[in-house]
Design a protein around this motif. Structure first.
Motif, PDB file in Angstrom:
ATOM      1  N   PHE A  71       0.835  -1.205   0.000  1.00  0.00           N
ATOM      2  CA  PHE A  71       0.000   0.000   0.000  1.00  0.00           C
ATOM      3  C   PHE A  71       0.871   1.257   0.000  1.00  0.00           C
ATOM      4  O   PHE A  71       0.581   2.226  -0.709  1.00  0.00           O
ATOM      5  N   LYS A  72       1.940   1.243   0.774  1.00  0.00           N
ATOM      6  CA  LYS A  72       2.849   2.395   0.824  1.00  0.00           C
ATOM      7  C   LYS A  72       3.501   2.627  -0.532  1.00  0.00           C
ATOM      8  O   LYS A  72       3.588   3.769  -1.006  1.00  0.00           O
ATOM      9  N   ASN A  73       3.959   1.556  -1.165  1.00  0.00           N
ATOM     10  CA  ASN A  73       4.587   1.689  -2.482  1.00  0.00           C
ATOM     11  C   ASN A  73       3.592   2.187  -3.524  1.00  0.00           C
ATOM     12  O   ASN A  73       3.929   2.989  -4.396  1.00  0.00           O
ATOM     13  N   ASN A  74       2.343   1.712  -3.424  1.00  0.00           N
ATOM     14  CA  ASN A  74       1.318   2.165  -4.370  1.00  0.00           C
ATOM     15  C   ASN A  74       0.986   3.641  -4.178  1.00  0.00           C
ATOM     16  O   ASN A  74       0.753   4.367  -5.145  1.00  0.00           O
ATOM     17  N   ASP A 132     -10.975  17.450 -14.684  1.00  0.00           N
ATOM     18  CA  ASP A 132     -11.516  17.671 -13.354  1.00  0.00           C
ATOM     19  C   ASP A 132     -10.982  16.612 -12.396  1.00  0.00           C
ATOM     20  O   ASP A 132     -10.033  15.885 -12.722  1.00  0.00           O
ATOM     21  N   LEU A 133     -11.587  16.511 -11.223  1.00  0.00           N
ATOM     22  CA  LEU A 133     -11.104  15.579 -10.208  1.00  0.00           C
ATOM     23  C   LEU A 133     -11.200  14.135 -10.680  1.00  0.00           C
ATOM     24  O   LEU A 133     -10.273  13.342 -10.499  1.00  0.00           O
ATOM     25  N   THR A 134     -12.318  13.769 -11.293  1.00  0.00           N
ATOM     26  CA  THR A 134     -12.484  12.395 -11.771  1.00  0.00           C
ATOM     27  C   THR A 134     -11.508  12.076 -12.900  1.00  0.00           C
ATOM     28  O   THR A 134     -10.894  11.007 -12.931  1.00  0.00           O
ATOM     29  N   ARG A 135     -11.349  13.008 -13.840  1.00  0.00           N
ATOM     30  CA  ARG A 135     -10.411  12.779 -14.943  1.00  0.00           C
ATOM     31  C   ARG A 135      -8.973  12.709 -14.434  1.00  0.00           C
ATOM     32  O   ARG A 135      -8.141  12.002 -15.011  1.00  0.00           O
ATOM     33  N   ALA A 136      -8.669  13.423 -13.346  1.00  0.00           N
ATOM     34  CA  ALA A 136      -7.328  13.349 -12.757  1.00  0.00           C
ATOM     35  C   ALA A 136      -7.022  11.915 -12.332  1.00  0.00           C
ATOM     36  O   ALA A 136      -5.912  11.410 -12.552  1.00  0.00           O
ATOM     37  N   GLY A 137      -8.008  11.248 -11.729  1.00  0.00           N
ATOM     38  CA  GLY A 137      -7.815   9.845 -11.368  1.00  0.00           C
ATOM     39  C   GLY A 137      -7.599   8.971 -12.586  1.00  0.00           C
ATOM     40  O   GLY A 137      -6.778   8.050 -12.564  1.00  0.00           O
ATOM     41  N   ASP A 138      -8.338   9.266 -13.680  1.00  0.00           N
ATOM     42  CA  ASP A 138      -8.159   8.494 -14.918  1.00  0.00           C
ATOM     43  C   ASP A 138      -6.742   8.671 -15.473  1.00  0.00           C
ATOM     44  O   ASP A 138      -6.134   7.714 -15.970  1.00  0.00           O
ATOM     45  N   ILE A 139      -6.221   9.895 -15.403  1.00  0.00           N
ATOM     46  CA  ILE A 139      -4.880  10.168 -15.925  1.00  0.00           C
ATOM     47  C   ILE A 139      -3.837   9.394 -15.128  1.00  0.00           C
ATOM     48  O   ILE A 139      -2.910   8.789 -15.694  1.00  0.00           O
ATOM     49  N   ILE A 140      -3.973   9.402 -13.806  1.00  0.00           N
ATOM     50  CA  ILE A 140      -3.017   8.664 -12.978  1.00  0.00           C
ATOM     51  C   ILE A 140      -3.114   7.167 -13.263  1.00  0.00           C
ATOM     52  O   ILE A 140      -2.094   6.471 -13.379  1.00  0.00           O
ATOM     53  N   ARG A 141      -4.331   6.660 -13.393  1.00  0.00           N
ATOM     54  CA  ARG A 141      -4.502   5.225 -13.673  1.00  0.00           C
ATOM     55  C   ARG A 141      -3.902   4.840 -15.011  1.00  0.00           C
ATOM     56  O   ARG A 141      -3.411   3.722 -15.191  1.00  0.00           O
ATOM     57  N   SER A 142      -3.946   5.777 -15.982  1.00  0.00           N
ATOM     58  CA  SER A 142      -3.383   5.470 -17.291  1.00  0.00           C
ATOM     59  C   SER A 142      -1.863   5.369 -17.254  1.00  0.00           C
ATOM     60  O   SER A 142      -1.265   4.755 -18.140  1.00  0.00           O
ATOM     61  N   ARG A 143      -1.238   5.956 -16.216  1.00  0.00           N
ATOM     62  CA  ARG A 143       0.218   5.867 -16.087  1.00  0.00           C
ATOM     63  C   ARG A 143       0.651   4.704 -15.205  1.00  0.00           C
ATOM     64  O   ARG A 143       1.682   4.093 -15.441  1.00  0.00           O
ATOM     65  N   THR A 144      -0.155   4.407 -14.173  1.00  0.00           N
ATOM     66  CA  THR A 144       0.259   3.380 -13.208  1.00  0.00           C
ATOM     67  C   THR A 144      -0.487   2.064 -13.392  1.00  0.00           C
ATOM     68  O   THR A 144      -0.047   1.042 -12.852  1.00  0.00           O
ATOM     69  N   PHE A 145      -1.627   2.092 -14.100  1.00  0.00           N
ATOM     70  CA  PHE A 145      -2.486   0.918 -14.268  1.00  0.00           C
ATOM     71  C   PHE A 145      -2.931   0.357 -12.916  1.00  0.00           C
ATOM     72  O   PHE A 145      -3.178  -0.836 -12.775  1.00  0.00           O
ATOM     73  N   ASP A 146      -3.037   1.235 -11.927  1.00  0.00           N
ATOM     74  CA  ASP A 146      -3.524   0.849 -10.602  1.00  0.00           C
ATOM     75  C   ASP A 146      -4.859   1.541 -10.370  1.00  0.00           C
ATOM     76  O   ASP A 146      -4.954   2.763 -10.468  1.00  0.00           O
ATOM     77  N   ALA A 147      -5.891   0.757 -10.070  1.00  0.00           N
ATOM     78  CA  ALA A 147      -7.218   1.336  -9.888  1.00  0.00           C
ATOM     79  C   ALA A 147      -7.499   1.703  -8.439  1.00  0.00           C
ATOM     80  O   ALA A 147      -8.277   2.618  -8.177  1.00  0.00           O
ATOM     81  N   VAL A 148      -6.862   1.021  -7.480  1.00  0.00           N
ATOM     82  CA  VAL A 148      -7.245   1.160  -6.081  1.00  0.00           C
ATOM     83  C   VAL A 148      -6.929   2.543  -5.534  1.00  0.00           C
ATOM     84  O   VAL A 148      -7.818   3.261  -5.057  1.00  0.00           O
ATOM     85  N   VAL A 149      -5.671   2.946  -5.586  1.00  0.00           N
ATOM     86  CA  VAL A 149      -5.266   4.202  -4.934  1.00  0.00           C
ATOM     87  C   VAL A 149      -5.909   5.428  -5.578  1.00  0.00           C
ATOM     88  O   VAL A 149      -6.481   6.265  -4.871  1.00  0.00           O
ATOM     89  N   PRO A 150      -5.856   5.605  -6.905  1.00  0.00           N
ATOM     90  CA  PRO A 150      -6.493   6.797  -7.478  1.00  0.00           C
ATOM     91  C   PRO A 150      -7.975   6.895  -7.165  1.00  0.00           C
ATOM     92  O   PRO A 150      -8.477   7.961  -6.791  1.00  0.00           O
ATOM     93  N   LEU A 151      -8.709   5.773  -7.292  1.00  0.00           N
ATOM     94  CA  LEU A 151     -10.145   5.808  -7.027  1.00  0.00           C
ATOM     95  C   LEU A 151     -10.430   6.049  -5.551  1.00  0.00           C
ATOM     96  O   LEU A 151     -11.394   6.742  -5.198  1.00  0.00           O
TER      97      LEU A 151
END
Length: 489
Positions: free
Chosen positions: A271-274, A442-461
């Motif tokens: 979790f810390k690394n993510n 916006d805030l939701t799209r910011a999470g999408d952008i991060i997920r597109s770089r890390t392919f991690d759904a848990v932390v951004p969402l």
């Protein structure tokens, strides 16, 4: 109770055992997909190729990150995507592999409006020159062979330009095609577009769209060019202009590699690394703060404008003119019957396509129109609930009509209406999560952008969810503090 617990853990052990016994899916041809759950991104050529097949279960997703998550969560057996999108590091980190490459190759280029072929012809000429001097091959050798994963900083073309910006609608935020790091765009397609901008002395104005919105943006003139691994097909060539293809991509069929060894870091260490990977690396937390500002700005001005418009709409419902009352009823009925997303797209692509009005202003106008309808109903409900005798009593005591309204009627109406008004504001705040469809980060799209770089759904969402919850709680608290207190006699 003990028997229930024993049964639960026994079932859990059986599921875990069954999972461990699953074998990696082997594919040798596309015929081997029969009977499998297959997923791909909506609107792509892979979608068009797979949709007619009746021997597979096909699921469609909007982003490359969502597509990968469905495989990791065992919601799909196979996912189909471009061969370069999940590089060697991503495959290793997530325990996936390429089962096979498709035989058919898809020429890939940049998409332009059919009526304006100047940019398309210029980019074709630029690519031809780069092909002759070897610079195009050098770009492909760097970006399309995972070499870009071995460097800390990405080289890119820089130039000074004073002309009109080239409006780029990119439908992917995934390396190595086009992606953002600390506010700067990189990728093979971005570099080719920079060569075009340098040739024409024009800077790039890059905005992230969904695939469907990108096509609409180019067709309606909201964007000059669309990128994002756009395959050149005869069907698309009927409606759009293409540059010459810069590469031919093959579909890759990704499966879960169940024989791959994975390091178990433990829950807290993982979790810390993510957290670090999703928020600290490349200063990705800035996407969250920038997106939060956009969400707050759109929400605040939409509520402000919508509240004012709601007063006028309420006045129409009380008008003596039948036409005014009919218009107000029609307006409220129309707003109640149309989804917010549909109206947002209509306003952006139909009403304001060539006016030059910024996307955030279009969003504010759209949400204000929706809010006005709800606000007028709240005004009507609150004011009509006050007995008319209160007004007559105030006038009888010598108050003017204005004094009666502001000192007797309105305080009671506000106490009745504020809970409803709060709910309307909260609904608008959460509704702004759709503005990413018109290229607002916006805030939701910011999470999408991060997920597109890390392919991690848990932390951004999770981060986005917590922020929305805190915003709603804080807004409710402010409304409660602003509510007039009833005096106790």
């Amino acid at each position: 109770m003990n028997k229930a617990l024993i049964g639960f853990f026994s079932a859990l052990a059986l599921v875990s055992c069954a999972e461990s016994q699953k074998k990696t899916i082997e594919l040798h041809s596309e015929a081997d997909l029969a009977g499998l759950r297959v997923a791909t991104t909506a609107g792509t050529c892979y979608d068009m190729e797979l949709s007619p097949r009746k021997d597979i279960i096909l699921d469609l997703f909007n982003t490359d990150g969502d597509l990968l998550q469905t495989l990791l969560n065992d919601k799909s057996d196979v996912i189909v995507n471009d061969e370069v999108l999940y590089n060697a590091n991503v495959r290793k980190e997530n325990g996936i592999k390429i089962a096979m490459l498709g035989e058919q190759g898809f020429p890939t280029g940049f998409l332009f409006n059919k009526a304006d072929d100047v940019l398309a012809r210029t980019l074709t000429a630029v690519q031809q020159r780069m092909k002759q001097d070897g610079s195009l091959q050098r770009l492909k050798d760097f970006w399309l062979t995972d070499r870009y994963t071995e460097v800390d900083t990405f080289p890119h073309l820089t130039y000074e330009a004073t002309g009109k910006p080239i409006r780029v609608a990119t439908c992917t935020m995934t390396a190595p095609l086009s992606f953002m790091v600390e506010g700067e765009w990189y990728g093979i397609e971005i570099e080719l577009l920079r060569e075009l901008g340098k040739e024409l002395n024009r800077p790039l104005d890059i905005q992230l769209y969904s695939a469907g919105s990108g096509f609409l943006a180019v067709k309606t003139g909201m964007a000059d060019v669309m990128s994002g691994c756009i395959f050149i097909t005869p069907e698309r060539e009927q409606d759009y202009q293409f540059s010459a293809p810069y590469h031919e991509f093959h579909p890759a069929y990704f499966v879960k590699d169940r024989e791959a060894s994975r390091k178990d870091e433990g829950f807290f260490a993982s979790f810390k690394n993510n957290l670090k990977r999703n928020l600290v690396t490349e200063k990705r937390w800035k996407y969250i703060t920038d997106g939060l500002w956009e969400t707050l700005k759109i929400s605040f001005f939409s509520i402000l404008l919508g509240s004012v418009l709601g007063v006028g709409l309420y006045a129409m419902t009380r008008s003596r003119r039948r036409g005014m009352r009919s218009f107000a009823r029609f307006y409220n009925g129309f707003m109640a019957g149309i989804p917010e997303l549909v109206l947002l797209l209509i306003m952006f692509y139909v009403v304001f396509p060539k006016t030059g009005i910024p996307s955030d202003v279009v969003a504010i106008i759209t949400f204000a129109l929706f809010f006005a309808s709800g606000a007028s109903d709240i005004y009507k409900t609150s004011l009509d609930a006050i007995p008319h005798g209160q007004t007559e009593a105030g006038l009888a005591l010598g108050f003017t009509r204005a004094q009666t309204i502001f000192h007797i009627v309105l305080p009671q109406a506000v106490r009745r209406g504020l809970p409803l008004y709060k709910g309307q504001c909260v609904s608008l705040l959460k509704g702004t999560s759709i503005v990413g469809y018109i290229a607002i980060q916006d805030l939701t799209r910011a999470g999408d952008i991060i997920r597109s770089r890390t392919f991690d759904a848990v932390v951004p969402l999770m981060v986005i969810t917590v922020i929305y919850f805190l915003l709603v709680w804080l807004f409710g608290l402010l409304i409660q503090l602003a509510s007039p207190k009833q005096k106790v006699l």
